[in-house]
Design a protein around this motif. Structure first.
Motif, PDB file in Angstrom:
ATOM      1  N   GLY A 168     -37.440  39.272 -18.634  1.00 22.64           N
ATOM      2  CA  GLY A 168     -37.295  37.986 -19.297  1.00 22.64           C
ATOM      3  C   GLY A 168     -35.894  37.431 -19.199  1.00 22.64           C
ATOM      4  O   GLY A 168     -34.906  38.171 -19.193  1.00 22.64           O
ATOM      5  N   VAL A 169     -35.791  36.107 -19.089  1.00 24.85           N
ATOM      6  CA  VAL A 169     -34.532  35.373 -19.092  1.00 24.85           C
ATOM      7  C   VAL A 169     -34.716  34.172 -20.006  1.00 24.85           C
ATOM      8  O   VAL A 169     -35.679  33.411 -19.851  1.00 24.85           O
ATOM      9  CB  VAL A 169     -34.145  34.895 -17.677  1.00 24.85           C
ATOM     10  N   LEU A 170     -33.808  34.030 -20.960  1.00 20.78           N
ATOM     11  CA  LEU A 170     -33.834  32.860 -21.841  1.00 20.78           C
ATOM     12  C   LEU A 170     -32.507  32.145 -21.666  1.00 20.78           C
ATOM     13  O   LEU A 170     -31.444  32.759 -21.762  1.00 20.78           O
ATOM     14  CB  LEU A 170     -34.045  33.284 -23.294  1.00 20.78           C
ATOM     15  N   PHE A 171     -32.546  30.849 -21.377  1.00 21.32           N
ATOM     16  CA  PHE A 171     -31.307  30.101 -21.191  1.00 21.32           C
ATOM     17  C   PHE A 171     -31.266  28.914 -22.131  1.00 21.32           C
ATOM     18  O   PHE A 171     -32.288  28.398 -22.583  1.00 21.32           O
ATOM     19  CB  PHE A 171     -31.144  29.657 -19.737  1.00 21.32           C
ATOM     20  N   SER A 172     -30.045  28.483 -22.425  1.00 20.37           N
ATOM     21  CA  SER A 172     -29.840  27.367 -23.339  1.00 20.37           C
ATOM     22  C   SER A 172     -28.453  26.788 -23.117  1.00 20.37           C
ATOM     23  O   SER A 172     -27.620  27.394 -22.450  1.00 20.37           O
ATOM     24  CB  SER A 172     -29.980  27.850 -24.795  1.00 20.37           C
ATOM     25  N   GLY A 173     -28.227  25.629 -23.675  1.00 17.20           N
ATOM     26  CA  GLY A 173     -26.894  25.056 -23.691  1.00 17.20           C
ATOM     27  C   GLY A 173     -26.619  24.022 -22.628  1.00 17.20           C
ATOM     28  O   GLY A 173     -25.744  23.175 -22.809  1.00 17.20           O
ATOM     29  N   GLU A 174     -27.334  24.088 -21.502  1.00 18.65           N
ATOM     30  CA  GLU A 174     -27.098  23.145 -20.417  1.00 18.65           C
ATOM     31  C   GLU A 174     -28.274  23.228 -19.458  1.00 18.65           C
ATOM     32  O   GLU A 174     -29.009  24.224 -19.449  1.00 18.65           O
ATOM     33  CB  GLU A 174     -25.791  23.481 -19.693  1.00 18.65           C
ATOM     34  N   PRO A 175     -28.476  22.191 -18.630  1.00 21.62           N
ATOM     35  CA  PRO A 175     -29.569  22.242 -17.654  1.00 21.62           C
ATOM     36  C   PRO A 175     -29.351  23.354 -16.641  1.00 21.62           C
ATOM     37  O   PRO A 175     -28.211  23.653 -16.266  1.00 21.62           O
ATOM     38  CB  PRO A 175     -29.517  20.857 -16.995  1.00 21.62           C
ATOM     39  N   PHE A 176     -30.447  23.951 -16.184  1.00 21.35           N
ATOM     40  CA  PHE A 176     -30.404  24.995 -15.165  1.00 21.35           C
ATOM     41  C   PHE A 176     -30.759  24.325 -13.837  1.00 21.35           C
ATOM     42  O   PHE A 176     -31.889  23.873 -13.651  1.00 21.35           O
ATOM     43  CB  PHE A 176     -31.428  26.078 -15.496  1.00 21.35           C
ATOM     44  N   PRO A 177     -29.809  24.220 -12.902  1.00 17.11           N
ATOM     45  CA  PRO A 177     -30.124  23.562 -11.615  1.00 17.11           C
ATOM     46  C   PRO A 177     -31.364  24.183 -10.978  1.00 17.11           C
ATOM     47  O   PRO A 177     -31.479  25.403 -10.872  1.00 17.11           O
ATOM     48  CB  PRO A 177     -28.865  23.820 -10.781  1.00 17.11           C
ATOM     49  N   LEU A 178     -32.279  23.334 -10.534  1.00 20.67           N
ATOM     50  CA  LEU A 178     -33.560  23.830 -10.028  1.00 20.67           C
ATOM     51  C   LEU A 178     -33.424  24.758  -8.819  1.00 20.67           C
ATOM     52  O   LEU A 178     -34.159  25.746  -8.732  1.00 20.67           O
ATOM     53  CB  LEU A 178     -34.473  22.646  -9.704  1.00 20.67           C
ATOM     54  N   PRO A 179     -32.507  24.513  -7.884  1.00 18.91           N
ATOM     55  CA  PRO A 179     -32.371  25.489  -6.784  1.00 18.91           C
ATOM     56  C   PRO A 179     -31.987  26.875  -7.281  1.00 18.91           C
ATOM     57  O   PRO A 179     -32.445  27.885  -6.738  1.00 18.91           O
ATOM     58  CB  PRO A 179     -31.270  24.875  -5.912  1.00 18.91           C
TER      59      PRO A 179
END
Length: 526
Positions: free
Chosen positions: A281-292
């Motif tokens: 699992g990976v959870l991200f937050s705070g800013e957009p994650f570039p799609l590439p």
């Protein structure tokens, strides 16, 4: 599924220490002492909490007295915040990396009765007038007792403040977000309903302790009966060491801003790919994650569920949305989806009317029982953020006007379209550009300053500041950078300085930030 103990918990410590009753010998937190790695069980975490609470309880502090905690995330840091919770003492987390001037500003604002720091802290220049102490694996010791007082409170309640997180403020000073026990537990219950981790998970936490994302990680892990794995801050600068740490600690879930992955994706892809069977699992937050980058991460970690966590410090987070696997090639933007259980994200126009049709941009409002109580000592800012429910104003209910813009997709899901104010996110940290501008404008010779976040393809955006100078003044960028770092965290220090004859304004007489961004973009294109 929630345990019986968690469902009946009313305070932060009751919720997070439920594992001490249910699975006492299970690892709760990974501990690093003298380069040795160990595991602290739920029972051991509870005992450390109790030992800290015993010392604090002898100081005569009253319910509601603030305790400043300067530390990185660790078992002892978690025990310290839990001990504060046991005694009804709101804790204020700060990072050892916080500039001293900024720390003193926070101290002046909250008037803490006690300042506690990790045993290895080297901070100097702490003012007198408050109690001080240190904590670590060997216990909590009081260096200077707080001033004696007569407590007036008898019983702490779920509505009392549990903690206060300071973020960048529009006035140019740090702003304290006050969260109650009831609010943070409501958030935890809504978050855990998504089943992001399991009891056997090891949750790698990369956020600084002063960032509310660290409290999310702690609640996600301990609330699930899992194990918290604090990632040493220094490792995040070295992709190979970071990936090796994940491998050696057996981390199965990794949480943090998207930028924590960038170096590993570029320079350690093979090593990262070797963790494909380990990381689930990976959870991200705070800013957009570039799609590439998202697509590449999915390739390297084929079994990882990637979750987009969206929200503000004022409610910790508002939504948890699974990233589709694989990311469709025609997709240009990841959705932020729908609010977590027990909350609702509403989209309203300028007249506070609900927007239901797809593609129309509006203001995101959050209706939730996990909302903050207010901004510390700032009723005016609180009233602007916690507003009467626009759809049902007669109920007396308040909702959070987030300042975020968004639009709906064909299925009603939300997409984030930026901010309506001067707030930006830098490496996952919320930054008010006005605070950067205030500090730059204090530098000798600067007559005006305007900050913008410049997008850079393939890497992190750049914080740039445009300034005008007094007649005859010259600008030393190195000196200005050092001046900013005296008071601002490193992520708020300008990376580019540009001198202009005058700063452009729009028809309303306000700084035209889009024009500044376009000016720099045009220079880069030419």
């Amino acid at each position: 599924m929630f345990t019986h103990a968690q469902n009946h918990a009313e305070k932060l410590h009751e919720f997070l220490l439920a594992g001490a009753r249910l699975t006492p010998e299970k690892p709760a937190v990974m501990e690093f002492v003298d380069n040795e790695v160990g595991l602290l069980s739920y029972r051991q975490l509870e005992r450390r909490t109790e030992s800290y609470a015993t010392v604090l309880g002898e100081l005569g502090l009253d319910i509601g007295d603030r305790v400043l905690l300067e530390t990185d995330t660790s078992p002892s840091a978690i025990a310290a915040l839990l001990a504060c919770s046991c005694l009804g003492l709101p804790f204020v987390p700060v990072s050892p990396e916080t500039p001293t001037k900024r720390l003193l500003s926070i101290m002046e604002s909250v008037s803490p009765s006690l300042y506690l720091r990790a045993v290895d802290s080297r901070r100097e220049g702490v003012p007198e007038g408050m109690g001080t102490g240190r904590f670590g694996p060997e216990g909590l010791t009081v260096e200077r007792a707080p001033a004696p007082r007569t407590p007036v409170r008898q019983e702490s309640t779920a509505a009392d403040p549990a903690y206060m997180v300071f973020t960048s403020g529009t006035t140019g000073r740090p702003k304290g977000v006050v969260m109650s026990h009831r609010a943070i537990l409501s958030f935890y219950r809504g978050m855990l309903g998504h089943g992001i981790v399991a009891p056997e998970s090891r949750v790698a936490s990369t956020a600084p302790f002063q960032f509310d994302f660290s409290l999310l990680d702690i609640g996600l892990a301990l609330g699930s009966g899992a194990t918290v794995v604090p990632v040493p801050r220094a490792l995040l600068r070295w992709p190979r060491r970071f990936v090796r740490f994940l491998r050696e600690t057996g981390a199965t879930q990794v949480n943090g801003a998207p930028s924590i992955w960038r170096g590993a994706l570029r320079r350690e892809a093979e090593e990262l790919g070797a963790l494909g069977d380990q990381i689930r699992g990976v959870l991200f937050s705070g800013e957009p994650f570039p799609l590439p980058e998202v697509r590449r991460l999915q390739e390297l970690l084929p079994h990882a569920r990637i979750v987009n966590c969206f929200g503000s410090t004022e409610s910790v987070a508002a939504s948890f949305t699974d990233v589709p696997r694989p990311v469709p090639h025609g997709l240009t933007q990841l959705p932020i989806g729908f609010a977590h259980r027990g909350a609702e994200m509403m989209l309203l126009d300028e007249e506070n009317r609900a927007i239901t049709e797809p593609g129309v941009v509006g203001h995101i409002h959050l209706r939730s029982s996990s909302l903050f109580t207010g901004y510390w000592g700032d009723p005016e800012a609180t009233a602007k953020a916690l507003v009467p429910d626009p759809l049902n104003p007669l109920t007396g209910q308040t909702v959070f006007r987030t300042g975020d813009l968004g639009h709906r997709g064909e299925g009603g899901e939300l997409y984030f379209d930026g901010r309506a104010d001067s707030q930006v996110k830098i490496r996952g940290n919320r930054v008010e550009l006005t605070e950067v501008e205030r500090r730059v404008a204090e530098f000798a010779g600067v007559t005006a300053a305007s900050a913008v976040l410049l997008p850079v393809e393939g890497t992190d955006p750049v914080l740039a500041v445009f300034v005008t100078l007094a007649d005859g003044a010259e600008l030393d960028e190195v000196e200005l950078g050092a001046f900013c770092m005296e008071e601002l965290p490193d992520y708020m220090a300008p990376q580019q300085i540009h001198v202009l004859d005058e700063i452009p304004v729009n028809a309303n007489g306000k700084v035209d930030r889009p024009a500044l961004v376009e000016r720099m973009s045009a220079q880069l294109r030419s």
